[in-house]
Design a protein around this motif. Structure first.
Motif, short mmCIF file in Angstrom:
data_model
loop_
_atom_site.label_atom_id
_atom_site.label_comp_id
_atom_site.label_asym_id
_atom_site.label_seq_id
_atom_site.Cartn_x
_atom_site.Cartn_y
_atom_site.Cartn_z
N ILE A 136 20.54 -26.95 -44.15
CA ILE A 136 20.16 -26.42 -45.47
C ILE A 136 18.66 -26.23 -45.53
CG2 ILE A 136 20.30 -26.74 -47.97
CD1 ILE A 136 22.58 -28.76 -47.43
N VAL A 137 18.23 -25.08 -46.02
CA VAL A 137 16.82 -24.77 -46.20
C VAL A 137 16.63 -24.18 -47.58
CG1 VAL A 137 14.98 -23.17 -45.52
CG2 VAL A 137 16.16 -24.51 -43.78
N TRP A 138 15.61 -24.67 -48.31
CA TRP A 138 15.26 -24.09 -49.61
C TRP A 138 13.91 -23.38 -49.48
CZ3 TRP A 138 17.01 -29.07 -48.92
CH2 TRP A 138 18.23 -29.41 -49.53
N ILE A 139 13.78 -22.26 -50.14
CA ILE A 139 12.54 -21.49 -50.09
C ILE A 139 12.07 -21.19 -51.52
CG2 ILE A 139 11.50 -19.27 -49.46
CD1 ILE A 139 13.23 -19.16 -47.06
N ASP A 140 10.77 -21.34 -51.74
CA ASP A 140 10.20 -21.01 -53.04
C ASP A 140 8.72 -20.69 -52.85
OD1 ASP A 140 10.22 -20.54 -55.74
OD2 ASP A 140 10.04 -22.63 -56.33
N ALA A 141 8.11 -20.14 -53.88
CA ALA A 141 6.68 -19.80 -53.82
C ALA A 141 5.99 -20.38 -55.05
CB ALA A 141 6.49 -18.29 -53.76
N ILE A 142 4.75 -20.85 -54.86
CA ILE A 142 3.93 -21.32 -55.96
C ILE A 142 2.64 -20.50 -55.93
CG2 ILE A 142 2.97 -23.17 -54.50
CD1 ILE A 142 2.77 -24.87 -57.05
N HIS A 143 2.21 -20.02 -57.10
CA HIS A 143 1.11 -19.06 -57.17
C HIS A 143 -0.22 -19.70 -57.57
CE1 HIS A 143 4.70 -16.50 -57.29
NE2 HIS A 143 3.93 -15.58 -56.74
N TYR A 144 -1.29 -19.22 -56.93
CA TYR A 144 -2.63 -19.71 -57.20
C TYR A 144 -3.61 -18.54 -57.31
CZ TYR A 144 -0.89 -24.31 -55.80
OH TYR A 144 -0.18 -25.48 -55.72
N LYS A 145 -4.67 -18.76 -58.07
CA LYS A 145 -5.75 -17.78 -58.16
C LYS A 145 -6.74 -18.04 -57.02
CE LYS A 145 -4.36 -15.81 -62.01
NZ LYS A 145 -3.89 -14.40 -62.05
N LYS A 195 -13.20 -10.46 -55.77
CA LYS A 195 -12.23 -10.39 -56.86
C LYS A 195 -11.34 -11.63 -56.85
CE LYS A 195 -11.92 -5.31 -56.85
NZ LYS A 195 -11.01 -4.16 -56.71
N VAL A 196 -10.84 -11.99 -58.02
CA VAL A 196 -9.89 -13.09 -58.13
C VAL A 196 -8.49 -12.51 -58.23
CG1 VAL A 196 -9.10 -15.05 -59.51
CG2 VAL A 196 -11.56 -14.62 -59.23
N ILE A 197 -7.65 -12.84 -57.26
CA ILE A 197 -6.28 -12.31 -57.26
C ILE A 197 -5.28 -13.46 -57.17
CG2 ILE A 197 -7.02 -10.15 -56.20
CD1 ILE A 197 -5.89 -11.14 -53.57
N SER A 198 -4.06 -13.18 -57.55
CA SER A 198 -2.99 -14.17 -57.47
C SER A 198 -2.31 -14.06 -56.10
CB SER A 198 -1.96 -13.95 -58.57
OG SER A 198 -0.90 -14.88 -58.48
N LYS A 199 -2.25 -15.18 -55.40
CA LYS A 199 -1.56 -15.22 -54.12
C LYS A 199 -0.46 -16.26 -54.17
CE LYS A 199 -5.28 -13.60 -51.07
NZ LYS A 199 -5.99 -13.85 -49.79
N ALA A 200 0.50 -16.11 -53.28
CA ALA A 200 1.65 -17.02 -53.25
C ALA A 200 1.55 -17.95 -52.06
CB ALA A 200 2.95 -16.23 -53.19
N CYS A 201 1.77 -19.24 -52.30
CA CYS A 201 1.94 -20.19 -51.21
C CYS A 201 3.44 -20.33 -50.99
CB CYS A 201 1.32 -21.55 -51.55
SG CYS A 201 1.50 -22.76 -50.21
N MET A 202 3.91 -19.77 -49.89
CA MET A 202 5.33 -19.81 -49.56
C MET A 202 5.66 -21.18 -48.97
SD MET A 202 6.15 -16.64 -50.25
CE MET A 202 5.98 -14.89 -49.87
N ILE A 203 6.66 -21.83 -49.53
CA ILE A 203 7.01 -23.18 -49.09
C ILE A 203 8.47 -23.21 -48.64
CG2 ILE A 203 7.28 -25.58 -49.83
CD1 ILE A 203 4.96 -25.04 -51.80
N VAL A 204 8.69 -23.82 -47.47
CA VAL A 204 10.04 -23.94 -46.91
C VAL A 204 10.34 -25.43 -46.74
CG1 VAL A 204 11.56 -23.37 -44.98
CG2 VAL A 204 9.75 -21.76 -45.66
N LEU A 205 11.39 -25.88 -47.40
CA LEU A 205 11.83 -27.27 -47.33
C LEU A 205 13.21 -27.30 -46.67
CD1 LEU A 205 11.64 -30.30 -48.22
CD2 LEU A 205 12.62 -29.61 -50.41
N GLY A 206 13.36 -28.13 -45.65
CA GLY A 206 14.62 -28.15 -44.92
C GLY A 206 15.20 -29.54 -44.77
N VAL A 207 16.51 -29.58 -44.48
CA VAL A 207 17.21 -30.83 -44.16
C VAL A 207 17.77 -30.70 -42.76
CG1 VAL A 207 19.16 -32.33 -44.73
CG2 VAL A 207 17.82 -31.32 -46.55
N ASN A 208 17.43 -31.66 -41.87
CA ASN A 208 17.93 -31.58 -40.50
C ASN A 208 19.32 -32.18 -40.38
OD1 ASN A 208 17.59 -34.37 -40.46
ND2 ASN A 208 15.80 -34.33 -39.12
N THR A 209 19.83 -32.26 -39.17
CA THR A 209 21.20 -32.74 -38.97
C THR A 209 21.35 -34.23 -39.22
OG1 THR A 209 20.74 -32.99 -36.60
CG2 THR A 209 21.76 -30.92 -37.32
#
Length: 397
Positions: free
Chosen positions: A161-170, A176-190
């Motif tokens: 099982i793997v969960w994926i989500d993004a959290i945004h930062y300036k 220029k100041v722009i919004s970027k996403a920190c992509m995060i992958v959380l997994g469960v091994n066997t």
């Protein structure tokens, strides 16, 4: 952190059985932090990194040892020396030993991800000495090597099982100041152990970005993912199909409900929720489809977008219904990774704008390590879940 150090730390942590053992491990971690700070001070003093071109005929000249005092007793540390004997340490001044307050300062630096200005102000106001911005940058930049090694560490062959989500930062970029996403992958091994597999900062969430992240997992050893759970992220389906074609996509039901209710009149919400619950609480997909037809007939004329959202994403919304309830409970929502992100925000919320990607990544990484006990754990009743996965996915475990 290199693999040898990780093994040493694992060995140390494995010996902890009481408070005295814990204090010993804590002292050794503190020793590493102090010595890293001293090496960074020497780099700032000489003006070049280790192995770089010598400036003004001065260079590193081994180490001397010194005994410092902490609240748990004495600790021997290595102090770097230079040929000209002109190096004057700030973090552990000559003829002085460390105080409890300075110990706290180091812990803040390594665990809380303080900004450069915060570190400078704290040290100056507490100890009457001043670091320059460049010195603080050198100290905190030592973390980047640890982060790089952590990002490139080998992973396991299979993550059920793997969960994926993004959290945004300036983040500031090219003035220029722009919004970027920190992509995060959380997994469960066997073994049922949870871990963060990847944290990457990207400018936009799109298929190419997700494909790059999934390809990174594959290049680090991941061969198979059973379930990949996320919000309805744009382009993720194509990326999964390209890199892990055998993975089953599950869109978060909680997100889907929120999106369905976004434009629903308050007076209709209670009634429409009755019909939505009948869909995702159904015993199987056949009953869920029957419930959806009722939902469609009742609300299509009034809330067409909500109905179409379920219809267009049906396969990815109802994947969990084909599995036992223990597996369903794990994959039907992304609450697990959202809880992790919420904890991250508590540590990084005072950072309104990061000066660059590396600064953001350092702060996020430090926050993640500080809250590791909340996400680095073994899933409850994993033995039962493993046996269900073994039956549902023959020849893949």
């Amino acid at each position: 952190m290199n693999s040898d150090l990780e093994k040493q730390l694992d060995a140390l942590i494995g010996k902890i059985s009481n408070k005295e053992d814990f204090d010993q491990v804590k002292e050794q971690l503190l020793k590493r932090g102090i010595e890293s700070l001293l090496k960074a001070e020497m780099t700032a003093h000489l003006g070049f990194q280790k192995g770089g071109s010598v400036i003004e005929n001065n260079q590193r000249n081994g180490f001397s040892e010194k005994t410092i005092k902490t609240h748990n007793g004495e600790q021997r540390i290595k102090i770097p020396r230079d040929r000209q004997a002109s190096f004057e340490p700030v973090i552990v001044p000559k003829h002085q030993s460390i105080s409890q307050e300075l110990e706290d300062c180091i812990q803040l630096l390594y665990a809380k991800g303080m900004s450069n200005s915060d570190i400078i102000d704290f040290i100056e106001s507490t100890y009457g000495v001043q670091y320059s911005t460049s010195q603080v940058s050198i100290i905190t930049n030592q973390l980047l090597e640890d982060i790089k090694q952590w990002q490139n560490r080998p992973l396991e062959d299979v993550y059920p099982i793997v969960w994926i989500d993004a959290i945004h930062y300036k983040i500031r970029q090219e003035g220029k100041v722009i919004s970027k996403a920190c992509m995060i992958v959380l997994g469960v091994n066997t073994e049922g152990q949870q871990d963060i597999l990847n944290m990457s900062i990207v400018e936009t969430e799109k298929a190419a970005a997700w494909m790059s992240i999934l390809d990174d997992l594959r290049s680090r050893g991941v061969k198979d993912i059973f379930f990949l759970c996320s919000d309805n992220l744009s382009g993720l389906d194509k990326a999964v199909e390209a890199i892990f074609p055998g993975s089953i996509r599950q869109i978060c039901i909680v997100h889907q409900i929120r999106n369905s209710l976004k434009y629903v009149s308050y007076k209709d919400r209670k009634s429409i929720m009755v019909d939505i619950k009948a869909i995702y609480q159904a015993d199987n997909e056949k009953f869920a489809l029957e419930a959806f037809e009722v939902f469609k007939q009742n609300w299509e004329d009034k809330y067409l977008s909500a109905v179409q959202s379920w219809e267009n994403n049906w396969d990815n919304l109802t994947s969990f219904l084909n599995y036992p309830k223990e597996i369903r409970k794990l994959i039907y929502t992304t609450n697990i990774i959202e809880s992790f992100n919420a904890s991250l925000r508590k540590y990084t919320r005072n950072k309104k704008v990061f000066p660059h990607d590396d600064a953001a990544l350092k702060s996020i990484y430090l926050a993640a390590q500080s809250i590791s006990k909340k996400w680095k754990k073994t899933r409850f009743k994993w033995g039962q879940i493993y046996n269900q996965l073994y039956i549902c996915f023959p020849n893949r475990l």
